[in-house]
Motif scaffolding. Sequence first.
Motif, PDB file in Angstrom:
ATOM      1  N   ALA A 182       2.343   1.715  -3.399  1.00 29.19           N
ATOM      2  CA  ALA A 182       1.325   2.193  -4.335  1.00 29.19           C
ATOM      3  C   ALA A 182       1.038   3.675  -4.105  1.00 29.19           C
ATOM      4  O   ALA A 182       0.878   4.449  -5.063  1.00 29.19           O
ATOM      5  CB  ALA A 182       0.046   1.369  -4.188  1.00 29.19           C
ATOM      6  N   MET A 183       0.999   4.113  -2.853  1.00 34.28           N
ATOM      7  CA  MET A 183       0.745   5.523  -2.556  1.00 34.28           C
ATOM      8  C   MET A 183       1.926   6.387  -2.995  1.00 34.28           C
ATOM      9  O   MET A 183       1.727   7.489  -3.519  1.00 34.28           O
ATOM     10  CB  MET A 183       0.446   5.706  -1.071  1.00 34.28           C
ATOM     11  N   ASP A 184       3.169   5.882  -2.774  1.00 32.37           N
ATOM     12  CA  ASP A 184       4.347   6.618  -3.233  1.00 32.37           C
ATOM     13  C   ASP A 184       4.328   6.772  -4.748  1.00 32.37           C
ATOM     14  O   ASP A 184       4.628   7.847  -5.284  1.00 32.37           O
ATOM     15  CB  ASP A 184       5.632   5.901  -2.807  1.00 32.37           C
ATOM     16  N   ALA A 205       1.660   6.717  -6.655  1.00 30.80           N
ATOM     17  CA  ALA A 205       0.602   7.655  -7.026  1.00 30.80           C
ATOM     18  C   ALA A 205       1.038   9.087  -6.756  1.00 30.80           C
ATOM     19  O   ALA A 205       0.751   9.995  -7.565  1.00 30.80           O
ATOM     20  CB  ALA A 205      -0.674   7.328  -6.222  1.00 30.80           C
ATOM     21  N   ALA A 206       1.758   9.328  -5.673  1.00 37.76           N
ATOM     22  CA  ALA A 206       2.239  10.675  -5.353  1.00 37.76           C
ATOM     23  C   ALA A 206       3.247  11.153  -6.411  1.00 37.76           C
ATOM     24  O   ALA A 206       3.218  12.315  -6.822  1.00 37.76           O
ATOM     25  CB  ALA A 206       2.850  10.695  -3.966  1.00 37.76           C
ATOM     26  N   GLU A 259       0.836  -1.205   0.000  1.00 36.48           N
ATOM     27  CA  GLU A 259       0.000   0.000   0.000  1.00 36.48           C
ATOM     28  C   GLU A 259       0.869   1.253   0.000  1.00 36.48           C
ATOM     29  O   GLU A 259       0.573   2.225  -0.710  1.00 36.48           O
ATOM     30  CB  GLU A 259      -0.927   0.003   1.216  1.00 36.48           C
ATOM     31  N   SER A 260       1.926   1.238   0.793  1.00 32.82           N
ATOM     32  CA  SER A 260       2.828   2.385   0.864  1.00 32.82           C
ATOM     33  C   SER A 260       3.507   2.615  -0.485  1.00 32.82           C
ATOM     34  O   SER A 260       3.608   3.769  -0.954  1.00 32.82           O
ATOM     35  CB  SER A 260       3.867   2.145   1.951  1.00 32.82           C
TER      36      SER A 260
END
Length: 137
Positions: A125-127, A129-130, A122-123
């Motif tokens: 994927a968020m990185d 996306a950021a 998840e981390s």
Amino acid sequence: MASWVKSLIRISTFEVETLQKRLAEVATRRTHVEMKISTLDAELALEIARAAQEPAFSFDLTAYKRGWTQRREQCVSELELIAHEEAGIRDSLNGAFEELKKFEHVAETTRLSKMAAELKRESAAMDEAALRLRFAG
């Protein structure tokens, strides 16, 4: 949690419960034999008191004491066997409990590892996306 871990925990829990029941049964038997010894001792004291008050009974007291000694020794021997059985069950119960704790530890470690891997995904994927938002903007 993997089904094999659940199965091992269920089996280990069943073994622990079975040993706990056996231990309780043995403890009950021990208590009954201890009560029987106490009863024999009380009966002897009663016979001694009766013989002290009635001299005619003192002749029978010697034979009574022989019988009492045999019955009491038999109870004490039974009590010793029960003590050995109880000690063996306690050892088995300790071993089974340790096994159960190991399986529970494996299950918890597996669960935490899966959770950590999921958080890592998840981390990431968020990185990602950021980063996309930053370069897209």
